[in-house]
Design an enzyme around this catalytic site. Structure first.
Site, PDB file in Angstrom:
ATOM      1  N   GLU A   1      25.478  -1.990 -15.246  1.00  0.00           N
ATOM      2  CA  GLU A   1      24.338  -1.166 -15.663  1.00  0.00           C
ATOM      3  C   GLU A   1      24.737   0.272 -15.998  1.00  0.00           C
ATOM      4  O   GLU A   1      23.875   1.147 -16.103  1.00  0.00           O
ATOM      5  CB  GLU A   1      23.263  -1.190 -14.570  1.00  0.00           C
ATOM      6  CG  GLU A   1      22.665  -2.565 -14.366  1.00  0.00           C
ATOM      7  CD  GLU A   1      21.611  -2.581 -13.281  1.00  0.00           C
ATOM      8  OE1 GLU A   1      20.523  -2.054 -13.518  1.00  0.00           O
ATOM      9  OE2 GLU A   1      21.886  -3.112 -12.194  1.00  0.00           O
TER      10      GLU A   1
ATOM     11  N   SER B   1      18.646  -5.318 -13.500  1.00  0.00           N
ATOM     12  CA  SER B   1      18.434  -5.309 -14.955  1.00  0.00           C
ATOM     13  C   SER B   1      18.413  -6.692 -15.582  1.00  0.00           C
ATOM     14  O   SER B   1      18.734  -6.850 -16.756  1.00  0.00           O
ATOM     15  CB  SER B   1      19.499  -4.451 -15.651  1.00  0.00           C
ATOM     16  OG  SER B   1      19.273  -3.097 -15.381  1.00  0.00           O
TER      17      SER B   1
ATOM     18  N   TYR C   1      15.351  -2.112 -21.984  1.00  0.00           N
ATOM     19  CA  TYR C   1      16.019  -0.878 -22.393  1.00  0.00           C
ATOM     20  C   TYR C   1      16.080  -0.626 -23.898  1.00  0.00           C
ATOM     21  O   TYR C   1      16.458   0.460 -24.308  1.00  0.00           O
ATOM     22  CB  TYR C   1      17.442  -0.835 -21.806  1.00  0.00           C
ATOM     23  CG  TYR C   1      17.417  -0.959 -20.304  1.00  0.00           C
ATOM     24  CD1 TYR C   1      16.764  -0.015 -19.526  1.00  0.00           C
ATOM     25  CD2 TYR C   1      17.997  -2.052 -19.655  1.00  0.00           C
ATOM     26  CE1 TYR C   1      16.704  -0.119 -18.149  1.00  0.00           C
ATOM     27  CE2 TYR C   1      17.942  -2.167 -18.272  1.00  0.00           C
ATOM     28  CZ  TYR C   1      17.302  -1.203 -17.531  1.00  0.00           C
ATOM     29  OH  TYR C   1      17.235  -1.317 -16.169  1.00  0.00           O
TER      30      TYR C   1
ATOM     31  N   ARG D   1      10.080   0.574  -6.787  1.00  0.00           N
ATOM     32  CA  ARG D   1       9.195  -0.176  -7.687  1.00  0.00           C
ATOM     33  C   ARG D   1       9.259  -1.658  -7.329  1.00  0.00           C
ATOM     34  O   ARG D   1      10.354  -2.216  -7.236  1.00  0.00           O
ATOM     35  CB  ARG D   1       9.624   0.012  -9.150  1.00  0.00           C
ATOM     36  CG  ARG D   1       8.550  -0.400 -10.158  1.00  0.00           C
ATOM     37  CD  ARG D   1       9.100  -0.493 -11.573  1.00  0.00           C
ATOM     38  NE  ARG D   1       9.798  -1.763 -11.776  1.00  0.00           N
ATOM     39  CZ  ARG D   1      11.024  -1.863 -12.261  1.00  0.00           C
ATOM     40  NH1 ARG D   1      11.726  -0.814 -12.595  1.00  0.00           N
ATOM     41  NH2 ARG D   1      11.563  -3.069 -12.412  1.00  0.00           N
TER      42      ARG D   1
ATOM     43  N   ASP E   1       8.190  -5.620  -8.268  1.00  0.00           N
ATOM     44  CA  ASP E   1       7.835  -6.472  -9.404  1.00  0.00           C
ATOM     45  C   ASP E   1       7.104  -7.719  -8.904  1.00  0.00           C
ATOM     46  O   ASP E   1       7.478  -8.293  -7.876  1.00  0.00           O
ATOM     47  CB  ASP E   1       9.091  -6.886 -10.173  1.00  0.00           C
ATOM     48  CG  ASP E   1       9.817  -5.690 -10.786  1.00  0.00           C
ATOM     49  OD1 ASP E   1       9.159  -4.650 -10.982  1.00  0.00           O
ATOM     50  OD2 ASP E   1      11.028  -5.802 -11.054  1.00  0.00           O
TER      51      ASP E   1
ATOM     52  N   GLU F   1      10.699  -8.839  -6.300  1.00  0.00           N
ATOM     53  CA  GLU F   1      11.778  -8.027  -5.737  1.00  0.00           C
ATOM     54  C   GLU F   1      11.369  -6.567  -5.739  1.00  0.00           C
ATOM     55  O   GLU F   1      10.374  -6.182  -6.353  1.00  0.00           O
ATOM     56  CB  GLU F   1      13.069  -8.202  -6.540  1.00  0.00           C
ATOM     57  CG  GLU F   1      12.967  -7.756  -7.992  1.00  0.00           C
ATOM     58  CD  GLU F   1      14.222  -8.079  -8.781  1.00  0.00           C
ATOM     59  OE1 GLU F   1      14.949  -9.007  -8.404  1.00  0.00           O
ATOM     60  OE2 GLU F   1      14.478  -7.375  -9.777  1.00  0.00           O
TER      61      GLU F   1
ATOM     62  N   ASN G   1      12.937  -2.570  -6.323  1.00  0.00           N
ATOM     63  CA  ASN G   1      14.011  -1.812  -6.962  1.00  0.00           C
ATOM     64  C   ASN G   1      14.019  -0.420  -6.336  1.00  0.00           C
ATOM     65  O   ASN G   1      13.052   0.324  -6.464  1.00  0.00           O
ATOM     66  CB  ASN G   1      13.704  -1.747  -8.474  1.00  0.00           C
ATOM     67  CG  ASN G   1      14.818  -1.128  -9.273  1.00  0.00           C
ATOM     68  OD1 ASN G   1      15.585  -0.324  -8.766  1.00  0.00           O
ATOM     69  ND2 ASN G   1      14.898  -1.477 -10.536  1.00  0.00           N
TER      70      ASN G   1
ATOM     71  N   GLY H   1      14.668   2.699 -13.124  1.00  0.00           N
ATOM     72  CA  GLY H   1      15.190   3.390 -14.306  1.00  0.00           C
ATOM     73  C   GLY H   1      14.466   4.706 -14.558  1.00  0.00           C
ATOM     74  O   GLY H   1      13.273   4.840 -14.288  1.00  0.00           O
TER      75      GLY H   1
END
Length: 308
Positions: free
Chosen positions: A16, A142, A211, A250, A252, A269, A271, A275
Site C-alpha cells: 500500500e 486495500s 483509489y 473506520r 466496514d 472489519e 481499519n 486513507g
C-alpha cells in the site's frame, strides 16, 4: 499557529506504499497550512534512527498496511517516546489480523459472518465452506488478494496456491454477504456519518474502486432508514472500543435489504489507519460533520499520545 514539529510518516514497506505516499502528502500539506513545522519521512528499515535524530514533537502516522498499521511502527514510537496519531500497539496488531478482530468484535455483540482462518495451501480442490464465500489475506488492507468464490464455481480458484500469490499464507475464508457496502468512521470515540460505497464498473470495492478517481461513488449520508443508520454508528463505536482503538478508525459493513428493511447487517472489519487521500472516506465524513481537512488533521495531531 502551533509551531509543533510533526514528522509525517509515509511510504513504507507494504503493497500500500503508493496510497500511503498520497495520504502523507495531503496530510503534510494540510498541517503546514495549519502552522505546524512538518518533516516528511519516507519510512524504511532505518526509521528508528531517523526519528531518534529528528526528535519530532508528534509523529503523524500516514502509513498503511503491514509495518505501518499492525503495531510495528507503533512499537518503535513507544520505544522512542514520540507521541503518535491513531491506535496503539495492541489495537493496531489486533485490527490488522482480521480473524482475531472478528472474534473480539463478535464477543462484544457486533454481528459477524461465519468464517475460518486457514493456510491457503489447505484449501486445495474442495470448498472449505459452502459457496458463495470470500477469501481474504488475514493481514492485508486495500482489498489486496481478495477473491470472491461464487456459487457456480466447482472448486476454489487456483490463484490461492499459485507461486505468484504474495499476500501471506494465512487466509480467512468468510461467508459472502450480498448487499450494500456501508462504512462508518469513529473519531475520538464518537461516530461520524455513514457512507454507502457504490463501485462504478467493479464487482466489489476493490483497490481501483478505492483509489482511482471515479472508481466508486460515495453516498453520504447513506440512503438507509434512520434506524439502520444509527445501528451502524453504534456498532462502529462498539467495535472501536472493543478492539481498543484510539483517534480515528473506520468500520466496514455489508447490509442486505433485498428482502426486508431490517435486512441482514454484518460487520466486516475495522481499519485503524483509514486513507487520507483526496478520494478517502473518513475525511469526507469529517467534512460532512463540519470539520475541514485542515481542522481534521490538526485534531489528530493534538490527540496524539504514547501508551495508546
Amino acid at each position: 499557529m502551533s509551531g509543533k514539529h510533526v514528522a509525517v510518516l509515509m511510504g513504507g514497506l507494504s503493497s500500500e506504499r503508493p496510497v500511503s505516499l498520497s495520504s502523507g502528502k495531503a496530510c503534510a500539506e494540510a498541517l503546514e497550512a495549519e502552522g505546524y513545522r512538518v518533516t516528511r519521512v519516507d519510512v524504511d528499515r532505518n526509521v528508528g534512527q531517523v526519528l531518534a535524530e529528528l526528535r519530532p514533537d508528534v509523529a503523524f502516522n500516514a502509513l498503511h498496511g503491514p509495518f505501518g498499521e499492525d503495531g510495528t511502527i507503533q512499537g518503535v514510537l513507544e520505544y522512542l517516546q514520540i507521541p503518535y496519531t491513531h491506535s496503539g500497539v495492541l489495537a493496531s496488531a489486533l485490527a490488522m489480523d482480521k480473524g482475531q478482530a472478528k472474534i473480539v468484535a463478535g464477543n462484544a455483540g457486533v454481528p459477524v459472518a461465519e468464517a475460518r482462518v486457514m493456510s491457503r495451501f489447505d484449501i486445495g480442490n474442495e470448498h472449505p465452506i459452502a459457496p458463495p464465500y470470500v477469501v481474504k489475506p488475514v493481514c492485508e488492507g486495500s482489498s489486496f488478494g481478495v477473491v470472491i468464490v461464487r456459487e457456480d464455481m466447482a472448486h476454489p480458484p487456483q490463484s490461492l496456491t499459485s507461486s505468484e500469490w504474495r499476500y501471506g499464507d494465512r487466509v480467512m475464508v468468510e461467508h459472502y454477504v450480498a448487499g450494500r457496502e456501508l462504512t462508518c468512521g469513529v473519531m475520538g470515540g464518537k461516530p461520524l456519518g455513514v457512507t454507502e460505497i457504490v463501485p462504478q464498473g467493479h464487482s466489489f470495492y476493490d483497490y481501483d474502486s478505492k483509489y482511482v478517481a471515479g472508481g466508486s461513488r460515495h453516498v453520504l449520508p447513506a440512503e438507509i432508514s434512520p434506524k439502520i443508520y444509527q445501528k451502524i454508528q453504534s456498532l462502529a463505536v462498539t467495535a472501536h472500543q472493543a478492539i481498543g482503538c484510539r483517534g480515528v478508525s473506520r468500520s466496514d459493513f455489508r447490509y442486505d435489504d433485498r428482502f426486508s428493511e431490517d435486512g441482514e447487517l454484518i460487520w466486516l472489519e475495522i481499519n485503524t489507519q483509514p486513507g487520507m487521500t483526496p478520494t478517502s472516506l473518513v475525511p469526507e465524513m469529517a467534512a460532512h460533520a463540519g470539520l475541514g481537512f485542515g481542522e481534521f488533521v490538526r485534531w489528530m495531531v493534538e490527540d496524539a499520545s504514547c501508551l495508546r
